[in-house]
Design a protein around this motif. Sequence first.
Motif: not given
Length: 85
Positions: A56-65, A67-76, A82-83
């Motif tokens: 059984s497979a499922r796709l998960v949110p890309d946490r690293e991507a 976190m990069r968005l959050e860390g560089n001060g840009t908004s979703g 942004v999920v």
Amino acid sequence: DEERLLDLRSRLDEHAGSLPVQLKVRGPGGWALVEAREVRASEEAVSALGGLDWLSARLVPDREALMRLEGNGTSGADQGPVVPF
């Protein structure tokens, strides 16, 4: 077994993408949850893996991507939706 792993790899290669994959694999001792960190797939991969009785497979949110968005001060809004997780 090796034949199943080759089939799985082939299906994932056919539907390569940017989303991390989580696999639930049935083995002799029961089910195991595996986060395949190095494997990235498209949304079509889940349907391509359907019908396998041992997986059984499922796709998960890309946490690293995210976190990069959050860390560089840009908004979703600047980068698209942004999920939350």
